[in-house]
Design an enzyme around this catalytic site. Sequence first.
Site, PDB file in Angstrom:
ATOM      1  N   ASP A  12       0.836  -1.209   0.000  1.00 31.14           N
ATOM      2  CA  ASP A  12       0.000   0.000   0.000  1.00 31.14           C
ATOM      3  C   ASP A  12       0.871   1.259   0.000  1.00 31.14           C
ATOM      4  O   ASP A  12       1.981   1.252   0.537  1.00 31.14           O
ATOM      5  CB  ASP A  12      -0.911  -0.025   1.241  1.00 31.14           C
ATOM      6  CG  ASP A  12      -2.073   0.944   1.101  1.00 31.14           C
ATOM      7  OD1 ASP A  12      -2.366   1.383  -0.029  1.00 31.14           O
ATOM      8  OD2 ASP A  12      -2.692   1.270   2.130  1.00 31.14           O
ATOM      9  N   GLY A  13       0.349   2.306  -0.592  1.00 32.51           N
ATOM     10  CA  GLY A  13       1.015   3.608  -0.511  1.00 32.51           C
ATOM     11  C   GLY A  13       1.547   4.138  -1.834  1.00 32.51           C
ATOM     12  O   GLY A  13       2.187   5.204  -1.861  1.00 32.51           O
ATOM     13  N   HIS A  29       2.414   3.538  -9.005  1.00 33.14           N
ATOM     14  CA  HIS A  29       2.279   2.113  -9.348  1.00 33.14           C
ATOM     15  C   HIS A  29       3.495   1.639 -10.147  1.00 33.14           C
ATOM     16  O   HIS A  29       3.986   0.535  -9.938  1.00 33.14           O
ATOM     17  CB  HIS A  29       0.988   1.879 -10.149  1.00 33.14           C
ATOM     18  CG  HIS A  29      -0.258   2.200  -9.373  1.00 33.14           C
ATOM     19  ND1 HIS A  29      -0.435   1.799  -8.070  1.00 33.14           N
ATOM     20  CD2 HIS A  29      -1.391   2.887  -9.711  1.00 33.14           C
ATOM     21  CE1 HIS A  29      -1.622   2.224  -7.638  1.00 33.14           C
ATOM     22  NE2 HIS A  29      -2.212   2.897  -8.617  1.00 33.14           N
ATOM     23  N   THR A  59     -10.526  -7.315  -5.550  1.00 33.81           N
ATOM     24  CA  THR A  59     -11.878  -7.314  -6.142  1.00 33.81           C
ATOM     25  C   THR A  59     -12.524  -5.932  -5.973  1.00 33.81           C
ATOM     26  O   THR A  59     -13.462  -5.606  -6.685  1.00 33.81           O
ATOM     27  CB  THR A  59     -12.773  -8.387  -5.474  1.00 33.81           C
ATOM     28  OG1 THR A  59     -12.583  -8.332  -4.055  1.00 33.81           O
ATOM     29  CG2 THR A  59     -12.447  -9.788  -5.957  1.00 33.81           C
ATOM     30  N   LEU A 124      11.368 -20.329  -5.613  1.00 31.34           N
ATOM     31  CA  LEU A 124      10.320 -19.495  -5.015  1.00 31.34           C
ATOM     32  C   LEU A 124       9.027 -19.557  -5.841  1.00 31.34           C
ATOM     33  O   LEU A 124       9.070 -19.571  -7.071  1.00 31.34           O
ATOM     34  CB  LEU A 124      10.799 -18.031  -4.998  1.00 31.34           C
ATOM     35  CG  LEU A 124       9.790 -17.025  -4.428  1.00 31.34           C
ATOM     36  CD1 LEU A 124       9.744 -17.098  -2.901  1.00 31.34           C
ATOM     37  CD2 LEU A 124      10.127 -15.590  -4.866  1.00 31.34           C
TER      38      LEU A 124
HETATM   39  C1  FPP Z   1      -1.989   0.218  -3.316  1.00 29.34           C
HETATM   40  O1  FPP Z   1      -1.530   1.529  -3.417  1.00 29.34           O
HETATM   41  C2  FPP Z   1      -1.532  -0.578  -4.406  1.00 29.34           C
HETATM   42  C3  FPP Z   1      -2.339  -1.148  -5.348  1.00 29.34           C
HETATM   43  C4  FPP Z   1      -3.788  -1.001  -5.366  1.00 29.34           C
HETATM   44  C5  FPP Z   1      -1.824  -1.950  -6.426  1.00 29.34           C
HETATM   45  C6  FPP Z   1      -0.512  -2.607  -6.196  1.00 29.34           C
HETATM   46  C7  FPP Z   1       0.244  -2.473  -7.440  1.00 29.34           C
HETATM   47  C8  FPP Z   1       1.581  -2.396  -7.552  1.00 29.34           C
HETATM   48  C9  FPP Z   1       2.502  -2.532  -6.429  1.00 29.34           C
HETATM   49  C10 FPP Z   1       2.210  -2.120  -8.865  1.00 29.34           C
HETATM   50  C11 FPP Z   1       1.882  -3.081  -9.919  1.00 29.34           C
HETATM   51  C12 FPP Z   1       2.264  -4.459  -9.565  1.00 29.34           C
HETATM   52  C13 FPP Z   1       2.770  -5.329 -10.435  1.00 29.34           C
HETATM   53  C14 FPP Z   1       3.050  -6.703 -10.002  1.00 29.34           C
HETATM   54  C15 FPP Z   1       3.089  -4.970 -11.826  1.00 29.34           C
HETATM   55  P1  FPP Z   1      -2.599   2.686  -3.398  1.00 29.34           P
HETATM   56  O2  FPP Z   1      -2.786   3.132  -4.803  1.00 29.34           O
HETATM   57  O3  FPP Z   1      -3.845   2.248  -2.719  1.00 29.34           O
HETATM   58  O4  FPP Z   1      -1.860   3.766  -2.566  1.00 29.34           O
HETATM   59  P2  FPP Z   1      -2.525   4.884  -1.643  1.00 29.34           P
HETATM   60  O5  FPP Z   1      -3.072   4.184  -0.422  1.00 29.34           O
HETATM   61  O6  FPP Z   1      -1.364   5.744  -1.310  1.00 29.34           O
HETATM   62  O7  FPP Z   1      -3.571   5.580  -2.452  1.00 29.34           O
END
Ligand code: FPP
Length: 225
Positions: A12-13, A29, A59, A124
């Site tokens: 997250d973040g 991202h 989801t 892994l």
């Molecule tokens: C949360 O950050 C993250 C996600 C919803 C998606 C996770 C995706 C990645 C780490 C990148 C793509 C992954 C791959 C494997 C290619 P957020 O957007 O909710 O952050 P915030 O809480 O700061 O808004």
Amino acid sequence: MNSATHIAIIMDGNGRWAEMQGKKRVKGHEAGAEVVRKITQYCAAHEDIQRLTLYAFSTENWKRPRLEVEFLMKLLNSYLKKELNTYIKNNIRFEPIGDLRAFSSSLQATIKDVKTKTAHCDGLVQSLALNYGAKDEILRAVNKIRKSEDDITEAMLSNALDCKHDVDLLIRTGGDHRISNYLLWQSAYAEFFFCNTLWPDFTIKELKKIIKDFTKIERKFGGLK
Ligand code: FPP
């Protein structure tokens, strides 16, 4: 000493990381995907870590703005295509979890291709949770086995889940202390580590420290020792 055999991470973040730098959320991202790469390689190089299960798209994430969702889909597609050779070189097996039917046919094809071409790898296991929600996973599992004449057992349900392996260590970055519909069944006895670091800033050094602290915990699984 405990071994962090199965590590799961709620990454997250990303959005906040980007906004703090005056960038668009999607840049977070993109940076997050680089951290996925680094952390996966680290885990692949450490034999005691057998599974790394990363929450990449829930989801509930479909509720985000259309452009952000589209960006995440493209990023995932290009990440998997680009990483395929690295997976094979590092003996990493890719096993997605989640209901993949919701994705475009081209993304489904990429996911299937990487899964098939890494099926022989026995190092892994990297699982990306894609269109994943633990409640959805449990419901799909129950629907698979409910026609059984026998009472449903823990082993039967566990075996019908996308992820059939208990989590040892669950990490959430980004400062919030919640589980967000992630691996609810598998985390029954997981140790939880929450850190304030935003996912794009998460480092191998921080992961090592968490693993070190985890190994010192006395896990009792409901017993006394
Ligand atoms: C949360 O950050 C993250 C996600 C919803 C998606 C996770 C995706 C990645 C780490 C990148 C793509 C992954 C791959 C494997 C290619 P957020 O957007 O909710 O952050 P915030 O809480 O700061 O808004």
